[in-house]
Write a protein that holds these residues in place. Sequence first.
Motif, PDB file in Angstrom:
ATOM      1  N   PHE A 170       0.849  -1.190   0.000  1.00  0.00           N
ATOM      2  CA  PHE A 170       0.000   0.000   0.000  1.00  0.00           C
ATOM      3  C   PHE A 170       0.883   1.237   0.000  1.00  0.00           C
ATOM      4  O   PHE A 170       1.744   1.393   0.866  1.00  0.00           O
ATOM      5  CB  PHE A 170      -0.882  -0.024   1.257  1.00  0.00           C
ATOM      6  N   ALA A 171       0.684   2.106  -0.983  1.00  0.00           N
ATOM      7  CA  ALA A 171       1.492   3.322  -1.113  1.00  0.00           C
ATOM      8  C   ALA A 171       0.678   4.547  -0.731  1.00  0.00           C
ATOM      9  O   ALA A 171      -0.512   4.631  -1.045  1.00  0.00           O
ATOM     10  CB  ALA A 171       1.996   3.464  -2.547  1.00  0.00           C
ATOM     11  N   VAL A 172       1.326   5.495  -0.041  1.00  0.00           N
ATOM     12  CA  VAL A 172       0.677   6.759   0.318  1.00  0.00           C
ATOM     13  C   VAL A 172       1.575   7.921  -0.093  1.00  0.00           C
ATOM     14  O   VAL A 172       2.796   7.847   0.001  1.00  0.00           O
ATOM     15  CB  VAL A 172       0.345   6.850   1.827  1.00  0.00           C
ATOM     16  N   ASP A 173       0.942   8.961  -0.571  1.00  0.00           N
ATOM     17  CA  ASP A 173       1.605  10.220  -0.903  1.00  0.00           C
ATOM     18  C   ASP A 173       0.853  11.282  -0.115  1.00  0.00           C
ATOM     19  O   ASP A 173      -0.227  11.710  -0.510  1.00  0.00           O
ATOM     20  CB  ASP A 173       1.525  10.467  -2.417  1.00  0.00           C
ATOM     21  N   PHE A 174       1.391  11.689   1.023  1.00  0.00           N
ATOM     22  CA  PHE A 174       0.690  12.608   1.921  1.00  0.00           C
ATOM     23  C   PHE A 174       0.510  13.983   1.296  1.00  0.00           C
ATOM     24  O   PHE A 174      -0.508  14.631   1.509  1.00  0.00           O
ATOM     25  CB  PHE A 174       1.429  12.738   3.255  1.00  0.00           C
ATOM     26  N   GLU A 175       1.494  14.451   0.552  1.00  0.00           N
ATOM     27  CA  GLU A 175       1.428  15.794  -0.019  1.00  0.00           C
ATOM     28  C   GLU A 175       0.251  15.942  -0.993  1.00  0.00           C
ATOM     29  O   GLU A 175      -0.460  16.926  -0.980  1.00  0.00           O
ATOM     30  CB  GLU A 175       2.737  16.118  -0.736  1.00  0.00           C
ATOM     31  N   ARG A 176       0.052  14.936  -1.821  1.00  0.00           N
ATOM     32  CA  ARG A 176      -1.027  14.986  -2.817  1.00  0.00           C
ATOM     33  C   ARG A 176      -2.282  14.245  -2.362  1.00  0.00           C
ATOM     34  O   ARG A 176      -3.253  14.146  -3.094  1.00  0.00           O
ATOM     35  CB  ARG A 176      -0.541  14.407  -4.144  1.00  0.00           C
ATOM     36  N   LYS A 177      -2.229  13.669  -1.164  1.00  0.00           N
ATOM     37  CA  LYS A 177      -3.331  12.892  -0.604  1.00  0.00           C
ATOM     38  C   LYS A 177      -3.760  11.764  -1.546  1.00  0.00           C
ATOM     39  O   LYS A 177      -4.941  11.491  -1.731  1.00  0.00           O
ATOM     40  CB  LYS A 177      -4.509  13.792  -0.251  1.00  0.00           C
ATOM     41  N   ASN A 178      -2.764  11.097  -2.132  1.00  0.00           N
ATOM     42  CA  ASN A 178      -2.984   9.925  -2.979  1.00  0.00           C
ATOM     43  C   ASN A 178      -2.597   8.688  -2.198  1.00  0.00           C
ATOM     44  O   ASN A 178      -1.636   8.707  -1.412  1.00  0.00           O
ATOM     45  CB  ASN A 178      -2.127   9.991  -4.246  1.00  0.00           C
ATOM     46  N   TYR A 179      -3.322   7.617  -2.438  1.00  0.00           N
ATOM     47  CA  TYR A 179      -3.016   6.351  -1.783  1.00  0.00           C
ATOM     48  C   TYR A 179      -3.654   5.225  -2.563  1.00  0.00           C
ATOM     49  O   TYR A 179      -4.596   5.441  -3.334  1.00  0.00           O
ATOM     50  CB  TYR A 179      -3.519   6.340  -0.327  1.00  0.00           C
ATOM     51  N   GLY A 180      -3.117   4.023  -2.377  1.00  0.00           N
ATOM     52  CA  GLY A 180      -3.711   2.864  -3.039  1.00  0.00           C
ATOM     53  C   GLY A 180      -2.775   1.672  -3.055  1.00  0.00           C
ATOM     54  O   GLY A 180      -1.615   1.760  -2.666  1.00  0.00           O
ATOM     55  N   TRP A 181      -3.322   0.566  -3.511  1.00  0.00           N
ATOM     56  CA  TRP A 181      -2.578  -0.688  -3.621  1.00  0.00           C
ATOM     57  C   TRP A 181      -1.685  -0.632  -4.850  1.00  0.00           C
ATOM     58  O   TRP A 181      -2.095  -0.121  -5.879  1.00  0.00           O
ATOM     59  CB  TRP A 181      -3.535  -1.872  -3.744  1.00  0.00           C
ATOM     60  N   LEU A 182      -0.491  -1.196  -4.747  1.00  0.00           N
ATOM     61  CA  LEU A 182       0.343  -1.298  -5.932  1.00  0.00           C
ATOM     62  C   LEU A 182      -0.284  -2.279  -6.918  1.00  0.00           C
ATOM     63  O   LEU A 182      -0.180  -2.113  -8.117  1.00  0.00           O
ATOM     64  CB  LEU A 182       1.755  -1.770  -5.573  1.00  0.00           C
ATOM     65  N   GLU A 183      -0.930  -3.290  -6.385  1.00  0.00           N
ATOM     66  CA  GLU A 183      -1.670  -4.243  -7.211  1.00  0.00           C
ATOM     67  C   GLU A 183      -3.027  -4.437  -6.552  1.00  0.00           C
ATOM     68  O   GLU A 183      -3.092  -4.886  -5.404  1.00  0.00           O
ATOM     69  CB  GLU A 183      -0.940  -5.584  -7.298  1.00  0.00           C
ATOM     70  N   PRO A 184      -4.101  -4.089  -7.238  1.00  0.00           N
ATOM     71  CA  PRO A 184      -5.424  -4.244  -6.609  1.00  0.00           C
ATOM     72  C   PRO A 184      -5.653  -5.679  -6.142  1.00  0.00           C
ATOM     73  O   PRO A 184      -5.291  -6.637  -6.811  1.00  0.00           O
ATOM     74  CB  PRO A 184      -6.398  -3.887  -7.726  1.00  0.00           C
ATOM     75  N   ILE A 185      -6.232  -5.781  -4.962  1.00  0.00           N
ATOM     76  CA  ILE A 185      -6.503  -7.078  -4.365  1.00  0.00           C
ATOM     77  C   ILE A 185      -7.791  -7.622  -4.963  1.00  0.00           C
ATOM     78  O   ILE A 185      -8.794  -6.926  -5.033  1.00  0.00           O
ATOM     79  CB  ILE A 185      -6.635  -6.964  -2.835  1.00  0.00           C
ATOM     80  N   LYS A 186      -7.750  -8.873  -5.369  1.00  0.00           N
ATOM     81  CA  LYS A 186      -8.948  -9.491  -5.930  1.00  0.00           C
ATOM     82  C   LYS A 186      -9.792 -10.033  -4.785  1.00  0.00           C
ATOM     83  O   LYS A 186      -9.321 -10.836  -3.980  1.00  0.00           O
ATOM     84  CB  LYS A 186      -8.560 -10.601  -6.897  1.00  0.00           C
ATOM     85  N   LYS A 187     -11.038  -9.589  -4.737  1.00  0.00           N
ATOM     86  CA  LYS A 187     -11.950 -10.093  -3.708  1.00  0.00           C
ATOM     87  C   LYS A 187     -12.441 -11.480  -4.125  1.00  0.00           C
ATOM     88  O   LYS A 187     -12.744 -11.713  -5.287  1.00  0.00           O
ATOM     89  CB  LYS A 187     -13.149  -9.156  -3.541  1.00  0.00           C
ATOM     90  N   GLU A 188     -12.511 -12.379  -3.149  1.00  0.00           N
ATOM     91  CA  GLU A 188     -13.046 -13.699  -3.442  1.00  0.00           C
ATOM     92  C   GLU A 188     -14.551 -13.602  -3.594  1.00  0.00           C
ATOM     93  O   GLU A 188     -15.236 -12.916  -2.836  1.00  0.00           O
ATOM     94  CB  GLU A 188     -12.712 -14.651  -2.294  1.00  0.00           C
ATOM     95  N   ILE A 189     -15.086 -14.305  -4.548  1.00  0.00           N
ATOM     96  CA  ILE A 189     -16.517 -14.363  -4.736  1.00  0.00           C
ATOM     97  C   ILE A 189     -17.047 -15.492  -3.858  1.00  0.00           C
ATOM     98  O   ILE A 189     -16.764 -16.674  -4.095  1.00  0.00           O
ATOM     99  CB  ILE A 189     -16.886 -14.589  -6.216  1.00  0.00           C
TER     100      ILE A 189
END
Length: 148
Positions: free
Chosen positions: A126-145
């Motif tokens: 999980f990456a965060v950029d506090f200055e630009r208030k950006n954040y997210g997964w480097l690779e989206p997690i696949k939710k199990e169905i």
Amino acid sequence: MRSYQIYWIGDEFAHYFYGREQNFFQLFFESSMNGNGEKSVIEKQIQYITEKFSLRSIASVLNEALAGRESFSSENNHLYTIELPKQKGKAILSAEEKCLYLKASGSYEVETVFFHSLKKLNACLFAVDFERKNYGWLEPIKKEILFK
């Protein structure tokens, strides 16, 4: 210059909070604020939900993915640099046990090269950029169905 902090979130927390990533961002943001009286509680929460990086694994993944690039260099298995040709951009990744620090300037391509390589390490980064208030997964997690 863009600055990112990259954390390895434990699998159970990553899956539970998938879709509510702003909770992680808020926790890391509060931790970064100085003079917070609750800082020790927040630090304990971060210690609990994050995993430690293996500096050896990071070196292995990055060297395997980027060793062929003439613009890639590493120092002491904890400092990595990529410089794009014609001064298009530069990024420096500093590796520590609990957090990776990435500083990038110029083209967004330069940090994307690091992000793409680090995804091979673990899906719960999980990456965060506090200055630009950006954040997210480097690779989206696949939710199990669970229900079909």
